[in-house]
Design a protein around this motif. Structure first.
Motif, PDB file in Angstrom:
ATOM      1  N   LEU A   4      85.489  14.409 -26.141  1.00 47.48           N
ATOM      2  CA  LEU A   4      85.895  13.088 -26.606  1.00 47.48           C
ATOM      3  C   LEU A   4      86.151  13.094 -28.103  1.00 47.48           C
ATOM      4  O   LEU A   4      85.520  13.839 -28.844  1.00 47.48           O
ATOM      5  N   THR A   8      83.471   8.229 -30.032  1.00 47.30           N
ATOM      6  CA  THR A   8      83.711   7.601 -28.728  1.00 47.30           C
ATOM      7  C   THR A   8      82.751   8.108 -27.659  1.00 47.30           C
ATOM      8  O   THR A   8      82.947   7.822 -26.489  1.00 47.30           O
ATOM      9  N   VAL A  12      83.564   5.678 -24.097  1.00 48.03           N
ATOM     10  CA  VAL A  12      84.334   6.172 -22.945  1.00 48.03           C
ATOM     11  C   VAL A  12      83.460   6.227 -21.689  1.00 48.03           C
ATOM     12  O   VAL A  12      83.863   5.725 -20.634  1.00 48.03           O
TER      13      VAL A  12
END
Length: 164
Positions: A4, A8, A12
């Motif tokens: 990622l 994040t 996510v």
């Protein structure tokens, strides 16, 4: 190796878990699986014993949810006199219904399949309708069990995020 982008690592997986829970209520995607995959992604990105322990707990919740989801409704249907072969044929009709009517086609195909099969087997509309209602209750029970497991996975993940 990070999968990622920076910053994040929580968002996510949170989105995946949320979409998974919505997917349980609106059966378009394999919601419970998506939720546990979100936790897997978080554990991989976070690393460490704590994250992987929480993933293990979520995986156990997933497995228990899947097993209970099939055992309880199936047992109740068999108690109502619905045979296993009827259930298997109804699942096939449900899968066909999923392609004919997006989103709700599986449920319609499954329930309609129970009615058609039971009516053809017993030639009794009242009994076929009674078993069809039992099938609808079984579908809703199965969704409820899956939703409970999904929420438990989400809560466990939040506790894991707070613990790491």
């Amino acid at each position: 190796m990070n999968l990622l982008p920076e910053g994040t690592s929580v968002w996510v997986p949170a989105i995946l878990i949320f979409v998974g829970i919505v997917g349980i209520v609106i059966p378009v995607i394999p919601g419970l699986l998506l939720a546990v995959l979100g936790v897997l992604l978080w554990a991989y990105e976070t690393g460490g014993t704590t994250a992987w322990t929480f993933f293990g707990v979520c995986l156990a919740i997933y497995a228990a949810g899947v097993i209970i989801q099939f055992l309880i409704p199936g047992k109740r249907l068999r108690e109502q006199g619905v045979k296993t072969s009827t259930l298997l044929l109804a699942v096939v009709l449900g899968i066909i219904g999923m392609f004919v009517i997006p989103v709700i086609g599986f449920i319609i195909g499954f329930v309609l399949g129970i009615y058609v099969i039971e009516h053809g087997r017993t030639r009794d509309r009242a009994q076929a309708w009674s078993r069809t209602k039992s099938a609808l209750v079984a579908v809703l029970t199965s969704m409820g069990i899956e939703l409970c497991a999904g929420v438990l996975i989400a809560v466990t993940w939040v506790i894991g995020v707070l613990a790491t």
